[in-house]
Motif scaffolding. Structure first.
Motif, PDB file in Angstrom:
ATOM      1  N   GLU A  60       0.751  -1.233   0.114  1.00  0.00           N
ATOM      2  CA  GLU A  60       0.031   0.029   0.107  1.00  0.00           C
ATOM      3  C   GLU A  60       0.837   1.314  -0.177  1.00  0.00           C
ATOM      4  O   GLU A  60       0.329   2.323  -0.131  1.00  0.00           O
ATOM      5  N   GLY A  61       2.157   1.073   0.218  1.00  0.00           N
ATOM      6  CA  GLY A  61       3.179   2.122   0.322  1.00  0.00           C
ATOM      7  C   GLY A  61       3.249   2.707   1.627  1.00  0.00           C
ATOM      8  O   GLY A  61       3.773   4.005   1.720  1.00  0.00           O
ATOM      9  N   LEU A  62       2.321   2.364   2.775  1.00  0.00           N
ATOM     10  CA  LEU A  62       2.678   3.011   3.841  1.00  0.00           C
ATOM     11  C   LEU A  62       3.854   2.688   4.528  1.00  0.00           C
ATOM     12  O   LEU A  62       4.111   3.760   5.536  1.00  0.00           O
ATOM     13  N   ILE A  63       4.640   1.499   4.351  1.00  0.00           N
ATOM     14  CA  ILE A  63       5.877   1.389   5.160  1.00  0.00           C
ATOM     15  C   ILE A  63       6.640   0.947   4.228  1.00  0.00           C
ATOM     16  O   ILE A  63       6.585   0.772   3.179  1.00  0.00           O
ATOM     17  N   THR A  78       6.731  10.557  -0.371  1.00  0.00           N
ATOM     18  CA  THR A  78       7.524   9.376  -1.222  1.00  0.00           C
ATOM     19  C   THR A  78       6.494   8.250  -1.352  1.00  0.00           C
ATOM     20  O   THR A  78       6.798   7.522  -2.016  1.00  0.00           O
ATOM     21  N   THR A  79       5.334   8.342  -0.693  1.00  0.00           N
ATOM     22  CA  THR A  79       4.508   7.168  -0.841  1.00  0.00           C
ATOM     23  C   THR A  79       3.944   6.510  -2.163  1.00  0.00           C
ATOM     24  O   THR A  79       4.332   5.590  -2.398  1.00  0.00           O
ATOM     25  N   ALA A  80       3.927   7.500  -3.200  1.00  0.00           N
ATOM     26  CA  ALA A  80       3.475   7.010  -4.530  1.00  0.00           C
ATOM     27  C   ALA A  80       4.515   7.891  -5.378  1.00  0.00           C
ATOM     28  O   ALA A  80       4.343   8.279  -6.460  1.00  0.00           O
ATOM     29  N   ALA A  81       5.893   7.934  -4.987  1.00  0.00           N
ATOM     30  CA  ALA A  81       6.809   8.842  -5.808  1.00  0.00           C
ATOM     31  C   ALA A  81       7.125   8.045  -7.149  1.00  0.00           C
ATOM     32  O   ALA A  81       7.693   8.254  -7.962  1.00  0.00           O
ATOM     33  N   ILE A  82       7.306   6.849  -6.949  1.00  0.00           N
ATOM     34  CA  ILE A  82       7.803   5.986  -8.163  1.00  0.00           C
ATOM     35  C   ILE A  82       6.643   5.330  -8.854  1.00  0.00           C
ATOM     36  O   ILE A  82       5.718   4.785  -8.537  1.00  0.00           O
ATOM     37  N   LYS A  83       6.742   5.697 -10.038  1.00  0.00           N
ATOM     38  CA  LYS A  83       5.926   5.340 -11.371  1.00  0.00           C
ATOM     39  C   LYS A  83       6.526   4.342 -12.016  1.00  0.00           C
ATOM     40  O   LYS A  83       7.805   4.363 -12.188  1.00  0.00           O
ATOM     41  N   THR A  84       5.603   3.662 -12.956  1.00  0.00           N
ATOM     42  CA  THR A  84       6.287   2.616 -13.868  1.00  0.00           C
ATOM     43  C   THR A  84       7.066   3.578 -14.944  1.00  0.00           C
ATOM     44  O   THR A  84       6.564   4.571 -15.303  1.00  0.00           O
ATOM     45  N   ARG A  85       8.003   2.911 -15.478  1.00  0.00           N
ATOM     46  CA  ARG A  85       8.861   3.647 -16.454  1.00  0.00           C
ATOM     47  C   ARG A  85       8.104   3.264 -17.867  1.00  0.00           C
ATOM     48  O   ARG A  85       7.919   2.129 -18.318  1.00  0.00           O
ATOM     49  N   ALA A 226       5.788   0.870  -3.534  1.00  0.00           N
ATOM     50  CA  ALA A 226       5.405   2.103  -3.864  1.00  0.00           C
ATOM     51  C   ALA A 226       5.300   2.352  -5.355  1.00  0.00           C
ATOM     52  O   ALA A 226       5.557   3.656  -5.915  1.00  0.00           O
ATOM     53  N   ILE A 227       4.999   1.262  -6.116  1.00  0.00           N
ATOM     54  CA  ILE A 227       4.698   1.399  -7.523  1.00  0.00           C
ATOM     55  C   ILE A 227       3.387   2.126  -7.762  1.00  0.00           C
ATOM     56  O   ILE A 227       2.355   1.696  -7.181  1.00  0.00           O
ATOM     57  N   ARG A 228       3.124   2.954  -8.730  1.00  0.00           N
ATOM     58  CA  ARG A 228       2.015   3.351  -9.097  1.00  0.00           C
ATOM     59  C   ARG A 228       1.645   3.443 -10.780  1.00  0.00           C
ATOM     60  O   ARG A 228       2.841   3.747 -11.471  1.00  0.00           O
TER      61      ARG A 228
END
Length: 234
Positions: A60-63, A78-85, A226-228
């Motif tokens: 869930e990106g909480l921890i 930073t919870t959802a900072a990383i996206k798919t490339r 943390a992937i979105r």
């Protein structure tokens, strides 16, 4: 502290209890959760149950779970900072690609919609996202039938633009769909991706077709932490 009862899935109750503590500020951004031993005593559950809960919270990106240090609440920014490339952005190679031929087994045939036993060119490689250092496993499948008459029979995996151009010239307009699945990694995948313990992975497969027939399938596997996913509809 939330009361853990026995008439519901325990890992769900533990997940909810820790999630509530995080959202209510009991544990702030960047703060460590209690040690595993303390949480086992606090909730009165097994280590397996506790770790199931932590996996869900991490997904869930909480921890974040830092090997040898424990579990920490993620900072809000930073919870959802990383996206798919985007696939147009190239990976930095990590080692050499492995190219071989094989027949589609039942699972592969069902995934990419080709007949079981179909002959495939396969290219497997490990790369690194240049923006963040995240490791990605790639697996590209090119059916023999799609490669016929394209010049790809002797060089099945040129750079992606050249590959798509060759397929389009031979088969006409290309269409694509993306399949997404999250799961726990195999030991080999954990090692190749340098994953901490109990880290789920995200597997995305882009299936390209022409006139209803699959001509290419590209799978990327990486840490789900943390992937979105972001999609543009045109």
């Amino acid at each position: 502290m939330a009361r853990i009862v026995r008439n519901d899935a325990l890992y769900k109750q533990v997940t909810e209890a820790i999630r509530d503590d995080i959202t209510q500020g009991v544990y702030g951004p960047g703060e460590a959760l209690p040690s595993e031993a303390r949480m086992l005593d606090q909730y009165g559950v097994s280590r397996t149950t506790l770790r199931q809960a932590l996996v869900i919270l991490r997904t869930e990106g909480l921890i974040e779970i830092q090997h040898g240090r424990g579990s920490f609440v993620r900072s809000r920014n930073t919870t959802a900072a990383i996206k798919t490339r985007p696939r147009a952005v190239l990976l930095d190679p990590l080692g050499s690609a492995h190219i071989f031929r094989q027949d589609a087994d039942a699972a592969t045939a069902a995934l990419i919609d080709v007949p079981e036993g179909s002959a495939l060119y396969v290219c497997e490689a490990t790369g690194v996202e240049p923006a963040n250092g995240r490791r990605v496993l790639t697996r590209t499948l090119l059916p023999f039938a799609a490669a016929e008459g394209t010049g790809l029979e002797t060089d099945p995996f040129p750079e992606r633009p050249a590959l798509l151009s060759a397929l389009s010239a031979r088969h006409g307009k290309l269409a694509a769909k993306e399949l997404v699945a999250a799961r726990m990694p195999t030991p080999d995948e954990s090692k190749a991706l340098a994953l901490p313990d109990i880290t789920p992975i995200l597997e995305t497969t882009l299936v390209t077709s022409a006139k209803g027939r699959t001509v290419l399938a590209e799978t990327e596997t990486t840490s789900a932490e943390a992937i979105r996913l972001a999609y543009a509809i045109k």
